[in-house]
Write an enzyme that holds these catalytic residues in place. Structure first.
Site, PDB file in Angstrom:
ATOM      1  N   ASP A 192       7.108 -41.946  26.472  1.00  0.00           N
ATOM      2  CA  ASP A 192       6.366 -40.696  26.334  1.00  0.00           C
ATOM      3  C   ASP A 192       4.871 -40.998  26.281  1.00  0.00           C
ATOM      4  OD1 ASP A 192       8.683 -39.282  26.524  1.00  0.00           O
ATOM      5  OD2 ASP A 192       8.683 -38.532  24.462  1.00  0.00           O
ATOM      6  N   TYR A 195       2.091 -36.621  27.827  1.00  0.00           N
ATOM      7  CA  TYR A 195       2.525 -35.253  27.525  1.00  0.00           C
ATOM      8  C   TYR A 195       1.835 -34.229  28.431  1.00  0.00           C
ATOM      9  CZ  TYR A 195       5.167 -37.015  23.600  1.00  0.00           C
ATOM     10  OH  TYR A 195       6.078 -37.692  22.841  1.00  0.00           O
ATOM     11  N   ASN A 229      11.344 -39.245  28.177  1.00  0.00           N
ATOM     12  CA  ASN A 229      11.671 -37.982  28.854  1.00  0.00           C
ATOM     13  C   ASN A 229      10.423 -37.282  29.392  1.00  0.00           C
ATOM     14  OD1 ASN A 229      11.465 -37.829  25.917  1.00  0.00           O
ATOM     15  ND2 ASN A 229      11.568 -35.612  26.207  1.00  0.00           N
ATOM     16  N   HIS A 314      13.843 -45.624  24.883  1.00  0.00           N
ATOM     17  CA  HIS A 314      13.162 -44.428  24.375  1.00  0.00           C
ATOM     18  C   HIS A 314      13.985 -43.655  23.343  1.00  0.00           C
ATOM     19  CE1 HIS A 314      10.186 -41.348  24.148  1.00  0.00           C
ATOM     20  NE2 HIS A 314      11.052 -40.431  24.491  1.00  0.00           N
ATOM     21  N   HIS A 324      16.517 -34.574  18.240  1.00  0.00           N
ATOM     22  CA  HIS A 324      17.147 -35.434  19.250  1.00  0.00           C
ATOM     23  C   HIS A 324      18.396 -36.088  18.661  1.00  0.00           C
ATOM     24  CE1 HIS A 324      13.627 -34.639  21.571  1.00  0.00           C
ATOM     25  NE2 HIS A 324      12.838 -35.275  20.745  1.00  0.00           N
ATOM     26  N   HIS A 351      10.748 -41.433  20.843  1.00  0.00           N
ATOM     27  CA  HIS A 351      11.375 -40.125  21.022  1.00  0.00           C
ATOM     28  C   HIS A 351      11.329 -39.232  19.789  1.00  0.00           C
ATOM     29  CE1 HIS A 351      13.491 -37.378  23.538  1.00  0.00           C
ATOM     30  NE2 HIS A 351      14.709 -37.554  23.055  1.00  0.00           N
TER      31      HIS A 351
END
Ligand SMILES: *[C@@H]1O[C@H](CO)[C@@H](O)[C@H](O)[C@H]1NC(C)=O
Ligand SMILES: *[C@@H]1O[C@H](CO)[C@@H](O)[C@H](O)[C@H]1NC(C)=O
Ligand SMILES: *[C@@H]1O[C@H](CO)[C@@H](O)[C@H](O)[C@H]1NC(C)=O
Ligand SMILES: *[C@@H]1O[C@H](CO)[C@@H](O)[C@H](O)[C@H]1NC(C)=O
Ligand SMILES: *[C@@H]1O[C@H](CO)[C@@H](O)[C@H](O)[C@H]1NC(C)=O
Ligand SMILES: *[C@@H]1O[C@H](CO)[C@@H](O)[C@H](O)[C@H]1NC(C)=O
Ligand SMILES: *[C@@H]1O[C@H](CO)[C@@H](O)[C@H](O)[C@H]1NC(C)=O
Ligand SMILES: *[C@@H]1O[C@H](CO)[C@@H](O)[C@H](O)[C@H]1NC(C)=O
Ligand SMILES: [Fe+2]
Length: 459
Positions: A192, A195, A229, A314, A324, A351
């Site tokens: 990540d 963003y 992600n 991740h 999550h 994450h």
């Protein structure tokens, strides 16, 4: 007298941050500000554009081969493609070398990237500082990096850890704290990045600002990339159907050197560590390329050369936050037995925007009917650390499962970074540094003993 003592004790507890002990683990209730801080504005000082026509910007490096004697230099030019040449020379030498890279551009919806350059510098000398220069005329820029010592079991080496950084005011504090640690020689980044996908149409301008933001570290030491992600950037609504397009164009990895077929799972060896990067968002079921590659890669690990076996991914396999929750479960089921079989020292994940460290545990005995489905202590198993607390725009994960599961040693919802400091083949010292009122405070630490050379009960 008694009241005084109670008052003193309460004061003490307050001063060190209240800690709640439940089921053996510690849930730190340390709190500062919980609300997410916004992204820094486009004209923030950290997004500074270097002056001069077509000046290289967003400069970053990563390891370029399997063993650490190559470096990939990447940068962006905004006006014209310009030169893809990197000139480089050893500290205290007046012999210049040069390498030729390539240049590319990509489009994302209505965004067109600058000219993105990647250039591999090969056959560099171990334990040596190099300078490198890119760009032309008055817009040239100069940086330096250090090649690690040759591989060896007792080479001391200090890795940093950051995850889920983003580009908020908190991200800036985390990165500033990390840079203040002069021993950290390479960064293990657990996914990540920018963003940018939180903006309309994943406004890729925010990939550019992020590249400029991290340059003050990433141009001088390799950042070892794991995708998350927020790098998928799959947006069929606006015609963007090629997953990972921005990250693939901007942040190369040396995946081919370890026999991988995708940039998102690969491995490198550096100093006394063998680092395996897994891809939470690439297929990992049996027979898939990632499964086959990992199966083979684990047999290549030679602990007498690189005693420390570190895995990055991740989406965490052990996570007791209500965020999550269980997303990493299928990958855990697929690969956890191998982590135990090959005695991985530590698995780092991101994450979840908080911090957590586990005991050495495994959960690999379940066979559908035997009901053996709880994590149990296992001295051959890795420690699992979640370090997704870089400080991005989505804010902290604060809601935890209760009671704290007994596999979880310590958890705290604060931003920060970590340091994994390898001393020799038997010991490494790990510290997690929370961002606290402008300082990086060591809020969790552990002496790791190596699973191959010194497998004592260390967790
Ligand atoms: C980011 O942090 C650095 C170092 O503390 C500081 O100089 C800079 O002004 C900060 N930028 C922003 C936008 O907060
Ligand atoms: C090597 O290249 C750098 C950067 O262009 C330059 O400053 C330096 O003078 C060069 N050294 C020699 C000996 O050519
Ligand atoms: C892209 O489209 C959005 C709205 O759809 C618009 O606000 C933006 O200015 C456009 N950007 C460019 C570079 O054309
Ligand atoms: C591991 O490395 C050592 C030291 O270089 C070497 O002697 C040994 O043969 C290697 N083991 C394997 C299985 O390749
Ligand atoms: C699962 O474990 C149980 C209890 O140990 C055993 O009786 C059963 O045969 C195992 N099943 C399989 C498919 O291995
Ligand atoms: C947690 O507790 C359960 C039940 O008491 C036990 O079976 C298990 O071994 C414990 N796990 C750890 C990691 O201590
Ligand atoms: C925490 O998460 C649980 C499970 O998702 C949810 O039921 C609960 O309402 C949440 N609590 C808060 C304070 O958000
Ligand atoms: C390895 O490092 C640890 C921690 O610094 C130290 O206690 C130990 O003596 C070192 N081992 C050797 C063989 O130098
Ligand atoms: Fe994520």
């Amino acid at each position: 007298m008694r009241n005084q003592r109670v008052g003193f004790l309460l004061g003490l507890i307050f001063a060190v941050g209240l800690v709640v002990q439940c089921n053996g683990g510690v849930t730190s209730t340390y709190r500062r500000r919980l609300e997410a801080s916004g992204d820094m504005p486009l004209d923030a000082d950290v997004f500074w554009v270097p002056s001069g026509y077509n000046a290289p910007q967003q400069v970053h490096i990563t390891q370029g081969d399997y063993d650490g004697t190559a470096v990939i230099v990447s940068w962006v030019t905004a006006d014209v493609p310009g030169s893809s040449t990197v000139k480089y020379w050893k500290f205290c030498s007046n012999l210049n070398h040069s390498a030729e890279g390539d240049v590319r551009q990509y489009k994302f919806y209505n965004y067109t990237s600058g000219y993105i350059h990647h250039c591999v510098l090969n056959n560099l000398e171990p334990d040596t500082t190099y300078y490198y220069a890119i760009g032309e005329n008055d817009a040239g820029r100069k940086f330096s990096f250090k090649i690690p010592p040759a591989l060896g079991p007792d080479v001391p080496y200090t890795f940093g850890l950051i995850g889920d950084l983003g580009q908020t005011y908190d991200s800036n504090i985390t990165l500033t704290h990390y840079k203040a640690n002069k021993d950290a020689a390479a960064l293990l980044y657990v996914g990540d990045f920018s963003y940018a996908d939180n903006y309309p149409n994943h406004d890729n301008v925010r990939w550019d600002t992020w590249g400029r933001f991290i340059e003050t570290s990433a141009a001088y030491q390799p950042w070892i990339w794991t995708v998350g992600n927020h790098e998928i950037d799959f947006v069929p609504e606006i015609g963007e159907t090629t997953p990972f397009k921005p990250v693939r164009n901007r942040y190369p990895t040396p995946y081919e050197a370890s026999g991988s077929t995708e940039p998102y799972f690969y491995s490198i060896r550096r100093a006394s560590a063998h680092i395996i990067v897994l891809a939470s968002y690439s297929a990992y079921g049996k027979y898939t390329p990632q499964y086959q590659w990992l199966q083979k890669e684990l047999t290549k690990v030679n602990r007498t050369v690189t005693p420390w076996l570190i895995v990055l991914l991740h989406s965490p396999w052990y996570n007791s936050y209500n965020y999550h929750y269980m997303e990493g479960e299928t990958m855990r089921v697929q690969f956890e037995a191998w982590m135990v079989q090959y005695k991985v020292d530590v698995v780092f994940a991101g994450h979840v925007h908080a911090y957590e460290r586990s005991h050495r545990i495994s959960n690999i005995d379940y066979n559908i009917t035997n009901a053996k489905c709880s994590p149990v202590p296992n001295n051959n198993a890795p420690v699992y650390i979640t370090i997704g607390d870089g400080g991005n725009i989505e804010g902290l994960a604060t809601n935890m499962t209760e009671p704290q599961p007994n596999y979880s040693v310590f958890r705290e919802a604060s931003f920060g970074h970590a340091i994994f400091d390898i001393k020799n083949r038997t010991h490494a010292y790990y510290t997690w540094h929370r961002n606290q009122d402008g300082d990086a405070v060591t809020a969790d630490s552990m002496w790791f003993t190596n699973r191959y050379f010194n497998p004592t009960n260390d967790s």
